[in-house]
Design an enzyme around this catalytic site. Structure first.
Site, short mmCIF file in Angstrom:
data_model
loop_
_atom_site.label_atom_id
_atom_site.label_comp_id
_atom_site.label_asym_id
_atom_site.label_seq_id
_atom_site.Cartn_x
_atom_site.Cartn_y
_atom_site.Cartn_z
N LYS A 1 48.02 -52.99 -34.08
CA LYS A 1 46.95 -53.61 -33.29
C LYS A 1 47.30 -55.07 -33.03
CE LYS A 1 43.85 -50.92 -36.19
NZ LYS A 1 44.49 -51.12 -37.50
N ASP B 1 48.29 -46.40 -40.01
CA ASP B 1 47.56 -47.40 -39.23
C ASP B 1 47.81 -48.80 -39.81
OD1 ASP B 1 45.15 -47.76 -37.21
OD2 ASP B 1 44.69 -49.00 -38.95
N HIS C 1 42.85 -55.17 -31.15
CA HIS C 1 42.13 -55.04 -32.44
C HIS C 1 40.62 -55.25 -32.29
CE1 HIS C 1 42.96 -55.45 -37.03
NE2 HIS C 1 41.85 -54.80 -36.81
N TYR D 1 47.13 -57.39 -40.57
CA TYR D 1 47.27 -56.93 -41.95
C TYR D 1 48.52 -57.50 -42.65
CZ TYR D 1 44.03 -53.27 -40.28
OH TYR D 1 42.99 -52.58 -39.72
N1 LIG Z 1 40.07 -51.68 -36.34
C1 LIG Z 1 39.43 -52.37 -37.27
O1 LIG Z 1 38.81 -53.41 -37.00
C2 LIG Z 1 39.46 -51.87 -38.67
C3 LIG Z 1 38.56 -52.39 -39.62
C4 LIG Z 1 38.59 -51.85 -40.91
C5 LIG Z 1 39.49 -50.86 -41.23
N2 LIG Z 1 40.38 -50.39 -40.29
C6 LIG Z 1 41.37 -49.32 -40.60
O2 LIG Z 1 40.70 -48.24 -41.27
C7 LIG Z 1 41.32 -48.03 -42.54
C8 LIG Z 1 40.32 -47.50 -43.58
O3 LIG Z 1 39.21 -48.38 -43.73
P1 LIG Z 1 39.03 -49.37 -44.97
O4 LIG Z 1 40.35 -49.81 -45.43
O5 LIG Z 1 38.02 -50.38 -44.57
O6 LIG Z 1 38.35 -48.52 -46.11
P2 LIG Z 1 38.02 -46.99 -46.48
O7 LIG Z 1 39.19 -46.12 -46.23
O8 LIG Z 1 36.71 -46.65 -45.88
O9 LIG Z 1 37.80 -47.17 -48.05
C9 LIG Z 1 38.82 -47.65 -48.88
C10 LIG Z 1 38.26 -47.81 -50.28
O10 LIG Z 1 37.91 -46.53 -50.79
C11 LIG Z 1 38.56 -46.31 -52.03
N3 LIG Z 1 38.97 -44.90 -52.08
C12 LIG Z 1 39.81 -44.26 -51.22
N4 LIG Z 1 39.93 -42.95 -51.54
C13 LIG Z 1 39.16 -42.77 -52.65
C14 LIG Z 1 38.89 -41.65 -53.46
N5 LIG Z 1 39.42 -40.44 -53.18
N6 LIG Z 1 38.07 -41.81 -54.54
C15 LIG Z 1 37.52 -43.01 -54.82
N7 LIG Z 1 37.75 -44.13 -54.08
C16 LIG Z 1 38.56 -44.00 -52.99
C17 LIG Z 1 39.75 -47.24 -52.04
O11 LIG Z 1 40.07 -47.62 -53.37
P3 LIG Z 1 41.45 -47.16 -54.09
O12 LIG Z 1 42.57 -47.94 -53.44
O13 LIG Z 1 41.21 -47.50 -55.50
O14 LIG Z 1 41.60 -45.68 -53.86
C18 LIG Z 1 39.22 -48.42 -51.26
O15 LIG Z 1 38.48 -49.28 -52.09
C19 LIG Z 1 41.88 -49.42 -42.87
O16 LIG Z 1 42.79 -49.39 -43.94
C20 LIG Z 1 42.46 -49.81 -41.55
O17 LIG Z 1 43.69 -49.17 -41.31
C21 LIG Z 1 40.35 -50.88 -39.02
#
Ligand SMILES: NC(=O)c1ccc[n+]([C@@H]2O[C@H](COP(=O)([O-])OP(=O)(O)OC[C@H]3O[C@@H](n4cnc5c(N)ncnc54)[C@H](OP(=O)(O)O)[C@@H]3O)[C@@H](O)[C@H]2O)c1
Length: 273
Positions: free
Chosen positions: A73, A43, A104, A48
Site C-alpha cells: 500500500k 499483506d 492506503h 509497516y
Molecule cells: N488498510 C488498513 O488501513 C489496515 C489497517 C489495519 C490492518 N490492516 C491489515 O489487516 C491485517 C489484520 O489486522 P490487524 O493487524 O489490525 O489485527 P487482527 O488480525 O484483527 O488481530 C491481530 C491480533 O489478534 C491476535 N490473534 C491472532 N490470531 C489469534 C488467535 N488464533 N488466537 C488469539 N489471538 C489471536 C494477535 O495476537 P498474536 O500475535 O499473539 O497471535 C493480534 O494481537 C493487518 O496486519 C494489516 O495487514 C490494514
C-alpha cells in the site's frame, strides 16, 4: 483455498496474512511460518516498514513467485511522490512486481495518486490496483474520473463492524471486499462471546476460527495477523467446516456497526451512497 476473481480477471486468494505492527525483525519468520501453513496472500504496506522482509521471505520460501500474492500500500499523496514510492517499494522488497497495490487511505489528491497506480498497473509493476479506507462516495469519484476501476477496497471489517452496506455497494460495482482487522486487532474479547463459543463447540473450532470462517464464507478476503506460530496455523484451519444459514444469521445479528477506534472519520459515511 478458494480464490475470488477481480474485475480484471486476476485471482486473489480469499484468505491471507496481515503484517501490520509486525516488526521488521519478526516479519521474515512470521511470513515463512504462514507460507508453511498454506497462506499464499501476504499483506504489507510502505507504512509497516517491513516490505523488505516480506520480499526476503518470498525468496527464502522457494515457492514459485506466481503462486504467492503480495499486496502493498502506498502512503503518499499525489502523482509524483506515489510514482517514486512504488518504484522504491519494488526495490526495497526485491520483487519484480506486486500482485496488488492499494492507496492506503484517502489523503486529498487521491485522483492524482490513483493515476500513478494506473500507470504502474499498465506498466506491469502490479497485476491489480485498489484502494483502502475509501467510502462509497470516494470510490465512485475515482471510478468516474479514471480509466481503471479499483479492483479491491480493503476496509475495517469484523464481527462488530460487518460493513454490509459497503459489501452491497462492492457487489454492485464489482469490487472485491477485503477485510482488515478481522479479529478486531486483538482488542475484542472474542473468546468469551457465547455465540462464537456455541458455534465453535459444534465444529471443534475456536471463536477466532468461527469469525474468520464467517468472513470467508461471505466472500470477503480476510487477512488476520499473528506472530504466534500456533495462532498462524489455527487461523487458516477454517476450510473443513461450513456454517449453516441459521448460524450465519446469528453471527450477522452480532453486528454493532462499531469501529475499533473510528479511523478514518470518512468511513463513517458509508451510509451516504
Ligand atoms: N488498510 C488498513 O488501513 C489496515 C489497517 C489495519 C490492518 N490492516 C491489515 O489487516 C491485517 C489484520 O489486522 P490487524 O493487524 O489490525 O489485527 P487482527 O488480525 O484483527 O488481530 C491481530 C491480533 O489478534 C491476535 N490473534 C491472532 N490470531 C489469534 C488467535 N488464533 N488466537 C488469539 N489471538 C489471536 C494477535 O495476537 P498474536 O500475535 O499473539 O497471535 C493480534 O494481537 C493487518 O496486519 C494489516 O495487514 C490494514
Amino acid at each position: 483455498m478458494k480464490n475470488l476473481k477481480l474485475n480484471n480477471g486476476v485471482e486473489i486468494p480469499i484468505f491471507g496474512f496481515g503484517t501490520y505492527e509486525i516488526s521488521p525483525s519478526q516479519t521474515k519468520d512470521a511470513v515463512l511460518s504462514a507460507f508453511e501453513d498454506g497462506y499464499r496472500l501476504i499483506d504489507t504496506a510502505q507504512y509497516y516498514r517491513n516490505e523488505k522482509q516480506v520480499g526476503e521471505a518470498v525468496r527464502a520460501s522457494h515457492i514459485d513467485r506466481d503462486e504467492v500474492f503480495i499486496t502493498t500500500k502506498t502512503m503518499t499523496d499525489g502523482y509524483e511522490a506515489t510514482k517514486a514510492g512504488i518504484d522504491e517499494s519494488l526495490q526495497r522488497s526485491g520483487l519484480d512486481y506486486f500482485d496488488l497495490i492499494l492507496i492506503h487511505w484517502p489523503m486529498g489528491h487521491d485522483l492524482d495518486t490513483w493515476h500513478a497506480l494506473e500507470e504502474a498497473y499498465k506498466a506491469g509493476k502490479t497485476r491489480a490496483i485498489g484502494i483502502s479506507n475509501f467510502n462509497s462516495r470516494q470510490t465512485i469519484d475515482l471510478i468516474n474520473n479514471s480509466d481503471v476501476r479499483p479492483m479491491v477496497d480493503q476496509i475495517e471489517t469484523h464481527l462488530l463492524l460487518q460493513q454490509w452496506k459497503m459489501h452491497e455497494f462492492f457487489e454492485k460495482e464489482n469490487i472485491v471486499h477485503e477485510s482488515y482487522s478481522p479479529l478486531g486487532s486483538g482488542r475484542q474479547n472474542l473468546m468469551s462471546n457465547p455465540i462464537l463459543q456455541e458455534i465453535g463447540q459444534k465444529y471443534g473450532k475456536s471463536p477466532y476460527q468461527v469469525i474468520l470462517r464467517y468472513l470467508v464464507q461471505n466472500d470477503i478476503v480476510t487477512i488476520p495477523r499473528s506472530t504466534n506460530p500456533a495462532h498462524i496455523k489455527a487461523n487458516i484451519d477454517i476450510f473443513d467446516f461450513e456454517l449453516n444459514q441459521k448460524e450465519l444469521k446469528k453471527l450477522r445479528d452480532l453486528d454493532k456497526r462499531e469501529p475499533i477506534d473510528g479511523w478514518p472519520a470518512t468511513m463513517r459515511e458509508d451510509e451516504d451512497y
